[in-house]
Scaffold this motif. Sequence first.
Motif, short mmCIF file in Angstrom:
data_model
loop_
_atom_site.label_atom_id
_atom_site.label_comp_id
_atom_site.label_asym_id
_atom_site.label_seq_id
_atom_site.Cartn_x
_atom_site.Cartn_y
_atom_site.Cartn_z
N PHE A 107 22.95 -17.49 -12.73
CA PHE A 107 22.25 -16.53 -12.05
C PHE A 107 21.73 -15.42 -13.04
N GLU A 108 20.59 -15.34 -13.14
CA GLU A 108 19.84 -14.34 -14.10
C GLU A 108 18.86 -13.23 -13.62
N PHE A 109 19.19 -12.06 -13.97
CA PHE A 109 18.17 -11.11 -13.50
C PHE A 109 17.41 -10.32 -14.59
N ASP A 110 16.09 -10.06 -14.38
CA ASP A 110 15.39 -9.46 -15.54
C ASP A 110 15.45 -8.11 -15.26
N ILE A 111 15.92 -7.05 -15.69
CA ILE A 111 15.97 -5.74 -15.53
C ILE A 111 14.80 -5.03 -15.79
N ASN A 112 13.89 -5.33 -16.50
CA ASN A 112 12.62 -4.72 -16.82
C ASN A 112 11.63 -5.11 -15.53
N SER A 113 11.55 -6.14 -15.14
CA SER A 113 10.67 -6.51 -13.69
C SER A 113 11.49 -6.40 -12.54
N ALA A 114 12.88 -6.23 -12.56
CA ALA A 114 13.38 -6.33 -11.42
C ALA A 114 13.36 -7.73 -10.44
N VAL A 172 19.50 -27.62 -8.07
CA VAL A 172 18.65 -27.24 -7.03
C VAL A 172 18.44 -25.45 -7.02
N GLY A 173 17.22 -25.18 -6.88
CA GLY A 173 17.16 -23.40 -6.82
C GLY A 173 16.14 -23.27 -7.78
N ILE A 174 16.08 -21.94 -8.32
CA ILE A 174 15.20 -21.64 -9.30
C ILE A 174 15.60 -22.08 -10.87
N VAL A 191 25.12 -14.47 -15.04
CA VAL A 191 26.49 -15.23 -14.94
C VAL A 191 26.39 -16.69 -14.66
N THR A 192 27.27 -17.45 -15.30
CA THR A 192 27.39 -18.78 -15.19
C THR A 192 28.90 -18.98 -14.54
N LYS A 201 15.23 -14.48 -12.31
CA LYS A 201 14.71 -15.41 -13.00
C LYS A 201 15.32 -16.85 -12.88
N TRP A 202 16.66 -16.96 -12.77
CA TRP A 202 17.11 -18.08 -12.56
C TRP A 202 18.19 -17.97 -11.47
N ALA A 203 18.28 -18.81 -10.68
CA ALA A 203 19.33 -18.98 -9.65
C ALA A 203 19.44 -20.47 -8.86
N TYR A 204 20.55 -21.25 -9.68
CA TYR A 204 20.45 -22.53 -9.27
C TYR A 204 21.75 -23.20 -9.17
#
Length: 254
Positions: free
Chosen positions: A58-65, A87-89, A43-44, A68-71
Amino acid sequence: MILVAASPIIAQDLNLSPYGYISINIPTEDGDEYQIQRARVGVTTAQLLENGTVKTKFEFDINSAIVKWAYGQFDKSLWQGTVSLVVGIHPNSVACLYPGPKNLRLTRWPDMLDHHTLYSTGTSIWYKKGNFTGRATHFNHNSSSFALTFYGLSGFWEKNTCLGGMFESPWTTRLLHPYMGGMSCDDALGNLFFIQNYVQLPYNNRLYGQYDFGDTKDSWLFGINHEFSTDCFIKCFYETRDEKIIGEVNFAFN
């Protein structure tokens, strides 16, 4: 980050945009199976303030749980352009120069782009004015990188990793969309290069060719990409390195 957390309260409007994408390998040989290569949701947000714009991703990888991004990102008009504090990942300066997995039209990135840092935990300053973009990143306590782009010509550097450049021609025809790059690595990898082009065909089809060479195994990657909806692709490519046909289908929503 406090500003990012508080911005929904002080902002007049909140623009929230969920998205997601999934990439599935298509069996091309006996014994192959359908496999999910990547599946992500995110979501942006964009919030207009009196003195600028606050964005988050904020971005979440379902395969690896794994997140990936949170900034958070603050954009402000300055020096006749836009200055951004991130600032962030977030993506490293060098990683911003090439399409991410959601927009990748081939089945892999050029070899030279596999050896820089992709995910940076730290702070970046970006500046954009017209056809010029500059990015500088400080990440992981003691690492840094920068990248400059002007009319498709990019130069980049990452501490103790690489120095190089790329050129994506802004002057194209139906048959010529040249893209090329080279990089000198600070370790045993040596020098890596690539040349890429695609031919624009009717009905949203593109015929691609990519050649990787240098201090790596020379290889060709060529095939066809069909975009059947925005950021939704069917890919069929032949990789001379593995002497194998690779098939993928990508779905995305915005």
